[in-house]
Design an enzyme around this catalytic site. Structure first.
Site, PDB file in Angstrom:
ATOM      1  N   HIS A  57      -7.795  65.243  93.616  1.00 40.58           N
ATOM      2  CA  HIS A  57      -9.022  65.860  93.104  1.00 40.58           C
ATOM      3  C   HIS A  57      -8.613  66.933  92.105  1.00 40.58           C
ATOM      4  O   HIS A  57      -7.626  67.640  92.308  1.00 40.58           O
ATOM      5  CB  HIS A  57      -9.819  66.504  94.232  1.00 40.58           C
ATOM      6  CG  HIS A  57     -10.931  67.378  93.727  1.00 40.58           C
ATOM      7  ND1 HIS A  57     -12.158  66.879  93.352  1.00 40.58           N
ATOM      8  CD2 HIS A  57     -10.978  68.719  93.502  1.00 40.58           C
ATOM      9  CE1 HIS A  57     -12.909  67.874  92.911  1.00 40.58           C
ATOM     10  NE2 HIS A  57     -12.229  68.992  93.006  1.00 40.58           N
ATOM     11  N   CYS A  73     -13.831  62.677  89.576  1.00 38.07           N
ATOM     12  CA  CYS A  73     -13.625  64.075  89.200  1.00 38.07           C
ATOM     13  C   CYS A  73     -12.568  64.218  88.111  1.00 38.07           C
ATOM     14  O   CYS A  73     -12.644  65.128  87.274  1.00 38.07           O
ATOM     15  CB  CYS A  73     -13.235  64.892  90.434  1.00 38.07           C
ATOM     16  SG  CYS A  73     -11.717  64.313  91.252  1.00 38.07           S
TER      17      CYS A  73
END
Length: 281
Positions: free
Chosen positions: A115, A193
């Protein structure tokens, strides 16, 4: 992708004492009803709020159970696994692969699952999915992985460059990017993301984030089986919402049979799907 009982960094041993409601969690999977494609493993699908596992606090939904009292859960049917759990005695020791287990497999390919967010002017922005047609961009404390959840671990900060945009420009930029990065547009492989971080970085300082960060998405476009190895509900918010709704519906139908430990056949209730049966242990 079948589990083994050999120790790894993401593997933990958890000892539980059986309570009046058993161990207090539901399992899904098995050689006859794979939860993850090409994986015969057993997964935790739900924790009972006041059950032994929830009170202990270490077992989580999505964890993969590799062994119980030293018996490896390899190539067993769902019902055979249920019987192992229900005859395991009062004190039960589980060997568990934590739910970020996918990194263990993908890192062997040089991929990994990461992430990312972009920090600018003391604020960190990132992108995540939800089922609604508005922005999925959110803000967290820079570098604070705990705000994302307990399975996230901070890896490193990478300096990307400088920007000519002012602090006052940032909110407007996020508003505009939110039109493209809507919550219901999220896809683990195609719009995640890291895609957001790369777009924002390119806008702010003229360069993308390092390509290795989003290598899982890149490799999935080259090696189609990678995406098929993941549960569909991991890929998009809509699939996750559908999965949760279906699970709650089935849970309501299966609750009575799941609690009946004396049932000899273990047959699924009429109208339920054998391929996604969740059983309380």
């Amino acid at each position: 992708m079948n589990g083994s009982a050999h120790p790894s960094p993401n593997m933990v041993d958890i000892k539980l004492k059986r309570g009046s409601a058993g161990l207090g969690f539901n399992i899904v999977g098995g050689v006859d009803q794979q939860y993850v494609v090409n994986d015969n493993g057993i997964y935790v699908s739900k924790l009972k709020d006041d059950g032994a596992a929830a009170l202990d606090g270490r077992l989580q939904e999505g964890d993969k159970i590799l062994a119980i009292n030293g018996v490896v859960l390899d190539n067993l049917t769902h019902q055979a696994t249920v019987e192992l759990f229900r005859t395991a005695g009062e004190d039960v020791e589980l060997r568990v692969l934590k739910k970020y287990w996918i990194n263990e497999y993908t890192s062997n390919l040089g991929i990994g699952v990461f992430h990312t967010g972009i920090e600018i002017y003391g604020r960190e922005f990132a992108y995540g999915g939800h089922p609604y047609p508005f922005s999925g961009i959110f803000e967290i404390t820079p570098g604070n992985a705990s705000e994302l959840g307990e399975t996230f671990k901070f890896k490193e900060a990478i300096l990307l460059g400088t920007t000519d945009f002012t602090e006052e420009d940032i909110d407007k930029i996020m508003e505009e990017l939110g039109k493209e990065f809507k919550g219901n547009a999220y896809h683990l492989m195609h719009k995640n993301c890291n895609h957001f971080s790369s777009s924002l970085s390119e806008l702010l300082c003229g360069r993308e984030i390092p390509r290795w960060v989003n290598r899982l998405a890149y490799f999935s476009s080259c090696v189609p089986f990678l995406q098929s190895c993941l549960p569909k509900e991991w890929l998009t918010p809509a699939a996750l919402q559908s999965h949760i709704s279906l699970g709650l519906h089935k849970e309501g139908h299966n609750e009575s049979s799941d609690d009946d430990r004396s049932s000899p056949s273990g047959a699924a209730p009429a109208g339920s799907s054998h391929s996604c049966r969740h059983t309380r242990v």
